[in-house]
Design a protein around this motif. Structure first.
Motif: not given
Length: 309
Positions: A101-102, A104-108, A112
């Protein structure tokens, strides 16, 4: 099964619906994905095996489970089609899943995860180690890739080939038809081009009939002899002239003439003549005496002023 009620004001629902519309209009032939009708937080995807690998030609079906906090938390991926690379019905540990989870980016998004999963298929050795990873022989993976095309998802009730058909040959035929006019134009241009080359006899005939100043520039250049190109001669740099070291005539230091006879020093003359008369502090009173006089004058003025007042 009853569908989960949707809150259209929820940010996760808005994001999922937006991605569903984008993937529905996506013309890519490497994958197909859509959420379930009764639960938009669960997606079923069909992925084409990477070309140039033992998975080429295979079609693989898997699930993508989105959390309620999506897109601020990553999804989970579970493979459903036997493939020899990932375990079945097990959450796969890769960089864009809930195991990391560290990273992960919300833009993905779902796209993706799909593209990233396709890039994880060819990895081998230590790069392919993780939760849910398998190491099957190449021959077995090719066999599973061949039979994966007819595998049917029990949830979708469709085979992988029905969910993700092979790309048709319309694109290749269109490219071939578009290349035909170009080749036709090239052949026509080559057939209409002049085939009679300019021979030396023709050039000499033109030179005799017309003066040189009336000829076109190209003909004049062709007739005139080529100008020899002379390369400049390399010149060695001449060494710098030798520096002549001449002794510098420095003037001798000026000689000081002593005003005293026979070169006697000042100290010797003082011993003979005695101390100078204009020596400072010889006739001045001591500082203590000056201070005492000033104090007395101040007291005197103060006494006079007191009596007058």
């Amino acid at each position: 099964m009853a569908a989960r009620p949707l809150n259209k004001n929820n940010s996760a629902v808005k994001r999922i619906m937006q991605e569903a519309r984008e993937l529905a209009n996506d013309p890519c032939t490497d994958y197909s994905a859509a959420p379930l009708e009764d639960d938009i937080f669960e997606w079923h995807c069909t992925l084409r095996g990477p070309s140039g690998t033992e998975f080429e030609g295979g079609l693989y079906h898997f699930r993508i489970l989105l959390p309620a906090e999506y897109p601020f938390r990553p999804p989970s991926i579970m493979m459903l089609t036997p493939n020899g690379r990932f375990e079945l019905n097990t959450k796969i540990c890769i960089s864009f899943t809930n195991y990391h989870e560290e990273l992960w980016q919300p833009a993905w998004g779902v796209r993706t995860a799909i593209v990233g999963l396709q890039g994880m298929f060819p990895l081998k050795g230590t790069a392919a180690v993780g939760v849910g990873a398998l190491e099957y022989p190449v021959a077995e993976r090719k066999r599973l890739a061949a039979i994966s095309r007819g595998w049917v998802c029990p949830k979708c009730n469709c085979s992988n080939l029905e969910l993700l058909p092979d790309p048709s040959s319309d694109a290749s035929s269109a490219e071939a038809s578009s290349s035909e006019p170009q080749s036709t134009q090239a052949s026509v241009a080559s057939s209409t081009a002049p085939t009679t080359p300019a021979t030396p006899a023709v050039i000499s005939d033109v030179k005799q009939k017309a003066p040189a100043d009336e000829l076109p520039p190209a003909r004049v250049d062709a007739i005139s002899p080529p100008m020899p190109i002379l390369a400049p001669r390399p010149q060695r740099p001449s060494p710098p002239p030798a520096m002549l070291i001449t002794p510098i005539n420095t003037p001798p230091p000026p000689r000081t003439v002593s005003p005293y006879p026979n070169g006697a020093s000042t100290a010797q003359l003082q011993q003979v003549d005695g101390p100078k008369r204009d020596a400072p502090s010889s006739g001045r009173p001591p500082i203590l005496l000056d201070t005492a006089i000033c104090v007395l004058l101040v007291l005197l003025f103060a006494l006079i002023a007191k009596r007058l007042l």
